[in-house]
Scaffold this active site. Structure first.
Site, PDB file in Angstrom:
ATOM      1  N   TYR B 335       0.826  -1.192   0.000  1.00 34.08           N
ATOM      2  CA  TYR B 335       0.000   0.000   0.000  1.00 34.08           C
ATOM      3  C   TYR B 335       0.878   1.267   0.000  1.00 34.08           C
ATOM      4  O   TYR B 335       0.764   2.134  -0.878  1.00 34.08           O
ATOM      5  CB  TYR B 335      -0.860  -0.074   1.258  1.00 34.08           C
ATOM      6  CG  TYR B 335      -1.836   1.033   1.489  1.00 34.08           C
ATOM      7  CD1 TYR B 335      -1.903   2.145   0.667  1.00 34.08           C
ATOM      8  CD2 TYR B 335      -2.732   0.945   2.538  1.00 34.08           C
ATOM      9  CE1 TYR B 335      -2.805   3.142   0.909  1.00 34.08           C
ATOM     10  CE2 TYR B 335      -3.649   1.930   2.772  1.00 34.08           C
ATOM     11  CZ  TYR B 335      -3.677   3.031   1.960  1.00 34.08           C
ATOM     12  OH  TYR B 335      -4.576   4.013   2.205  1.00 34.08           O
ATOM     13  N   GLY B 449     -12.575   2.324   6.735  1.00 35.09           N
ATOM     14  CA  GLY B 449     -11.953   3.213   7.708  1.00 35.09           C
ATOM     15  C   GLY B 449     -11.242   4.371   7.057  1.00 35.09           C
ATOM     16  O   GLY B 449     -11.203   5.483   7.587  1.00 35.09           O
ATOM     17  N   ASN B 485      -5.050   6.646   9.930  1.00 35.97           N
ATOM     18  CA  ASN B 485      -5.254   7.135   8.570  1.00 35.97           C
ATOM     19  C   ASN B 485      -4.254   6.462   7.620  1.00 35.97           C
ATOM     20  O   ASN B 485      -3.346   7.082   7.093  1.00 35.97           O
ATOM     21  CB  ASN B 485      -5.035   8.643   8.554  1.00 35.97           C
ATOM     22  CG  ASN B 485      -6.189   9.371   7.916  1.00 35.97           C
ATOM     23  OD1 ASN B 485      -6.128  10.561   7.714  1.00 35.97           O
ATOM     24  ND2 ASN B 485      -7.247   8.682   7.562  1.00 35.97           N
TER      25      ASN B 485
END
Lengths: 258, 553
Positions: B335, B449, B485
Site C-alpha cells: 500500500y 476506515g 489514517n
C-alpha cells in the site's frame, strides 16, 4: 411547501442517469438471466441447497421481548423473525465499465432493501443480512443488470482484481480463478464458491455484455467513457458538498442561501 | 526531468508489463506462480532449510492464494534507476528503512545555553571555546558508551556503537569559528547561502547539540530512552570536562536540561495509543519535513523535495508506525510504497508544477483566501491524476488498491494547492476536495476506515481548535483524525513541505531539526530517501547497530 421528492443523484450524463435508476426503488431493474436459487445458494456457500437455515436465536414469536416502542414500530424482516444467522454476499466490480461500482451498490442496497448492513471498499462491496433474505437479494443481484459475468465477481476473500487489466476473454482477474471462460458455450462458469471452495457442479452465469453496451449501463465516470467533467451538474454537486463542509467547519456564518 | 507531455511513469510501466501501458488486456495464470519472483524463490529455499533444521514447517509459498497469478511486478524507486521487488521494500527486509527510523529516533537536540549558565553562574567556572571543545571531545567519548567518572566501569564495544556522536551548531558564526570543526555541523557549508542565512537568523546565538545515541540503544529499549541515555552521558561529560562534583545538586540541572529542555523527534502521544514519547506516531509533519534534505542539496527542484518527503513519510508513518506499531502483520508495504515508486506521483506533481506556473501565477500566485481559484486548481489536478489511471491501465494495475490511488491523487492535489498558495492548510483542504471528486467520479475510493476521515475532512481542514485541528505543520499521526489514517500520512507530510518550499522558506517547522539532519555522519542520507530505500532493497545499504562484532564466527 412542496412535498419533498427523492432525487437520488444529479446530472444528465449516462452514468448519472444509471445511478438514479439503480437507486430508485420504484424502478424495477432489468432481469438479464435466471440463475436457479439452488445455484445461488451454492455460489454463496453458506449452506447446501435443501439444508435448514442455521439460527442464532429462537423465532421472535417464541421469545419474550422487552417492552420497547421501537420494536413495535419496526417490522422485522422474515429472517429476523425466524432467528436466521446473518450471512453475506460480496461483489467485486471492475473499473472497466462494470455495470455498478461499490458506492452505488451501497446507496442502492440501502435504498432498496431493509435489514441490511453494507460496507464499501475500493473494489468490493459486501451486503450482510439474515440468511433467507440474503438469498432472495443475492438472486436478484445476480439476475439483474447490475451483474455482468465478466466484470462482476462473487468473492468472499481474495477480492482484488477490480483494477487489473482484463484477460484475453475480457474477464476480470481473480487470484482464485473462481470462474472460467467456457469457449464452447461462450459463457462464464463458476467452478468455486465465493470463498474459493470447489463447487460440485459448474454454475453458468451467462455471457458477458459487449463493452459498448456496458459503457452505456455503467455508473462509472471515466475519461475513456463518460467523463464526469462533462456533466456540470455532477461537478457542481461534489464541489458544493466540499465547499459547504469546509465552511460548516470553519466559517459557518458564511453559509448563506446555499 | 521529462518534457511536459511525456509521462514520467511510462518507463516503469514498460519495465513492469510487456503490453503497452495503454492496453486494457493481458494474460493471467500462466506465469509460473511465485517462482517468477526471485525473492520468493530465495524465501522458499531458506524456509525449507529452516523447517528441516527445526523439524516443523515454516513459511510455505504454496499455502493460501496462489501467488504470482499475475505477471510479477518489479518496482522502480521514484527518481532513481533502482528496481527492486515488493518484498525488498518491506520494512522488516529493508535495512535502509529501519535506519531512517533509527536515525530519527536516536537524534535528540540538547541546548548548551542552560548548562553553560549553570556552570558559569552557579558553579563559578568559566566557559570558553576551549572548554567547549574539551567537553565535546569528552561527550563524544561518553555518548557511545565510554566511562569517565568511576573507575572499573563496563563500557560499550565501539564496534557496536560506532554511529554515536555529538556535534554542535549555532546561528552565531563567530562562536562556531572558535569550535573545533570536527564537532561542528556547519550551516554555511551544508546549506545554500540564502537558506543558511535564514536558518542562522532563526536559530540565533543559541548553541545546540545534535546528539546521536547509538542505534542499538533505541532498538534495545525504546524511543523515550534516547533522551535519558543522552542526559546521563552529557552529565558525565560535564562532570569530567569541567571537573565538577558528581554528587552536587547543581549537576541535576544538566540532566534536567538534557531531559526536559531538549527536543526529541516525536512528541508524547495520548495514553490510549499505548506508546511512549519519541516514537514515530509523535513526529509532526513539520518535523518530518525538516528531516528531509533534498531541498538543501537540490534547491532548484522543490518538487523532488516534496516527493522525498512523501517517501520518508510512507516509510516511517505508514510502513513502520501504522503498519508495524499500530497494526502489526505484513500488509502495509504494498500500500505505502505506491507513493514513492514508479514515478506515478512524480508525474502528477511535476504536472502540477507546470500547471501552476502556466495558469496560476507560479508558486504562491494564488491568494490564500481565493477559494474559487484553489478549488479550480484542485479539480484540475485531481482530474488529471484520475484520468492517468483511466488512460493507462498499466498505471491502474500498478496501483491496484483503491486506497493507493486515492492517496496518490489527493497527495498531488494537496501538494499543488499548497504550492500555489504557499499555505499548507489550503493544500490540506484540496486533499479532501480530491477525495470527494474521486468518490463521485469512480464510484469507489479506499476502504471503510479510510473513507471515514476523507469524507469529513473538508470540515476540519481549517480548524485550529484543540482536539479538532491544528496548523498542518503541527499535525501528525497523533492528530485525532489521522491516528489510523493508513496510507494518508505520507501524502499529508508532503503538503506543508510543498507550501514552505513554494514560499522559499529554509525550513518548515524547526530550523534546529533542519540543520541537525544535514549532517554527513548520519547513517541514512536524508537528501536521497528513495535512493537509500532502493539501496536497502538491493542489499547495498549498510546499517548501524549490527551485532556481528560480538558474535563469534
Amino acid at each position: 411547501m412542496a412535498k419533498y421528492q427523492r432525487q437520488f443523484f444529479p446530472g444528465e450524463s449516462k452514468p448519472a442517469q444509471n445511478r438514479r435508476r439503480y437507486l430508485d426503488p420504484k424502478i424495477q431493474l432489468k432481469k438479464l438471466r435466471d440463475i436457479p436459487m439452488d445455484d445461488v445458494v451454492r455460489l454463496m456457500g453458506h449452506r447446501t441447497p435443501g439444508q435448514a437455515y442455521g439460527s442464532i436465536h429462537a423465532p421472535i414469536e417464541e421469545a419474550t421481548e422487552p417492552e420497547c416502542p421501537i420494536r413495535k414500530l419496526v417490522v422485522p424482516i422474515e429472517g429476523a423473525k425466524a432467528g436466521d444467522r446473518i450471512r453475506y454476499i460480496q461483489f467485486a466490480d471492475s473499473v472497466y465499465f462494470a455495470p455498478i461500482s461499490p458506492y452505488q451498490r451501497a446507496w442502492m442496497y440501502l435504498s432498496r432493501y431493509r435489514g441490511i448492513d453494507t460496507g464499501t471498499l475500493s473494489g468490493r462491496q459486501i451486503i450482510e443480512v439474515r440468511e433467507r433474505n440474503l438469498e432472495q437479494i443475492a438472486k436478484e443481484l445476480l439476475d439483474n443488470e447490475t451483474f455482468d459475468p465478466a466484470l462482476t465477481g462473487i468473492r468472499g476473500a481474495t477480492v482484488h482484481g477490480h483494477s487489473c487489466r482484463l484477460d484475453e476473454h475480457g474477464l476480470m482477474f481473480d487470484g482464485w480463478q473462481r470462474y472460467l471462460w467456457d469457449d464452447e458455450k461462450k459463457e462464464v462458469m463458476y467452478v468455486k464458491d465465493q470463498v474459493a471452495l470447489p463447487l460440485d457442479k459448474k454454475i453458468y452465469v451467462g455471457q458477458p455484455a459487449p463493452m459498448a453496451d456496458l459503457k452505456e449501463r455503467t455508473t462509472i465516470f471515466r475519461a475513456d467513457g463518460y467523463d464526469m467533467n462533462d456533466d456540470k451538474e455532477v461537478v457542481d454537486f461534489y464541489i458544493r458538498i466540499h465547499k459547504l463542509r469546509t465552511l460548516g467547519g470553519y466559517r459557518p456564518f458564511d453559509v448563506k442561501g446555499e | 526531468m521529462a518534457g511536459k507531455d511525456e509521462k514520467l511513469f511510462l518507463d516503469a510501466c514498460k519495465a513492469k508489463f510487456k503490453e503497452e501501458p495503454t492496453s486494457m488486456e493481458t494474460k493471467y495464470y500462466c506465469y509460473g506462480g511465485w517462482k517468477q519472483s526471485k525473492s520468493k524463490v530465495e524465501f522458499q529455499a531458506k524456509a525449507d532449510e529452516i523447517a528441516k533444521k527445526r523439524g516443523f514447517p515454516m513459511m510455505n509459498e504454496d499455502i493460501g492464494v496462489p501467488l504470482g497469478q499475475r505477471s510479477w511486478m518489479p518496482y522502480r524507486l521514484s527518481h532513481t534507476d533502482l528496481v527492486v521487488e515488493a518484498d525488498d521494500l518491506h520494512c522488516i527486509n529493508n535495512p535502509a528503512i529501519q535506519q531512517a527510523w533509527d536515525d530519527i529516533r536516536r537524534t535528540v537536540l540538547v541546548g548548551l545555553d542552560s548548562p553553560h549558565q549553570t556552570i558559569q553562574k552557579r558553579l563559578g567556572k568559566e566557559v570558553t571555546p576551549e572548554t567547549i571543545n574539551a567537553y565535546l571531545e569528552t561527550v563524544n567519548h561518553t555518548m557511545p558508551g565510554g566511562a569517565v567518572v568511576q573507575e572499573h566501569m563496563a563500557e560499550c564495544n565501539p564496534a557496536l556503537v560506532e554511529d554515536s556522536y555529538v556535534k554542535v551548531y549555532s546561528g552565531d558564526d563567530e562562536l562556531i569559528d572558535e569550535i573545533d570543526p570536527r564537532f561542528v555541523i556547519d550551516i554555511n557549508k551544508n546549506f545554500p547561502k540564502e537558506q543558511a542565512e535564514k536558518l542562522k537568523k532563526s536559530i540565533g546565538k543559541t548553541l545546540m547539540q545534535a546528539v546521536r545515541v547509538p542505534t542499538m540503544v533505541g532498538r534495545l529499549m525504546d524511543g523515550a530512552t534516547v533522551s535519558r541515555h543522552a542526559a546521563m552521558q552529557i552529565s558525565m561529560a560535564f562532570i569530567s570536562s569541567y571537573k565538577l562534583a558528581a554528587g552536587e545538586a547543581a549537576i541535576a540541572d544538566f540532566a534536567y536540561s538534557a531531559k526536559h529542555q531538549s527536543i526529541t523527534m516525536g512528541s508524547m502521544m495520548p495514553a490510549r495509543r499505548v506508546r511512549g514519547p519519541n516514537e514515530p506516531g509523535g513526529i509532526t509533519f513539520g518535523f518530518l519535513d525538516d528531516m528531509v534534505q533534498s531541498d538543501r542539496v537540490y534547491p532548484d527542484d522543490p518538487a523532488r523535495a516534496v516527493l522525498e518527503t512523501v517517501a520518508l513519510g510512507a516509510a516511517i508513518y505508514d510502513q513502520v508506525y501504522l503498519g508495524g506499531y499500530m497494526s502489526g502483520g505484513v500488509g502495509f508495504t504494498q500500500y505505502a510504497t505506491a507513493a514513492y515508486t514508479d514515478n506515478i506521483l512524480e508525474d502528477y506533481v511535476y504536472h502540477s508544477v507546470d500547471l501552476i506556473k502556466d495558469a496560476y501565477g507560479g508558486f504562491c500566485g494564488v491568494k490564500a483566501d481565493d477559494y474559487a481559484k484553489q478549488m479550480k486548481l484542485a479539480d484540475q489536478v485531481s482530474s488529471y491524476a484520475l484520468e492517468m489511471y483511466e488512460r493507462y491501465p498499466a498505471v491502474m494495475e500498478t496501483h491496484f488498491g483503491g486506497s493507493q490511488r486515492a492517496t496518490v491523487t489527493a497527495a498531488s492535489t494537496g501538494i499543488a494547492v499548497a504550492m500555489a498558495t504557499g499555505v499548507a492548510d489550503n493544500g490540506l483542504n484540496a486533499w479532501y476536495q480530491s477525495m470527494l471528486q474521486h468518490k463521485e467520479r469512480t464510484g469507489r475510493l479506499g476502504f471503510y476506515g479510510f473513507d471515514l476521515q476523507d469524507q469529513c475532512g473538508s470540515a476540519n481542514s481549517y480548524a485550529y481548535r484543540s482536539d479538532e485541528g491544528l496548523p498542518m505543520e503541527l499535525r501528525g499521526p497523533n492528530y485525532p483524525n489521522y491516528a489510523m489514517n493508513v496510507g494518508h500520512l505520507s501524502g499529508y507530510a508532503g503538503i506543508p513541505k510543498a507550501a514552505h518550499l513554494a514560499r522559499g522558506d529554509a525550513f518548515v517547522a524547526s530550523p534546529l531539526i533542519k540543520v541537525a539532519f544535514s549532517d554527513k555522519d548520519l547513517v541514512f542520507d536524508f537528501a536521497n530517501v528513495t535512493k537509500e530505500i532502493g539501496r536497502g532493497g538491493l542489499r547495498e545499504f549498510v546499517p548501524a547497530g549490527e551485532r556481528t562484532a560480538v558474535i563469534k564466527g
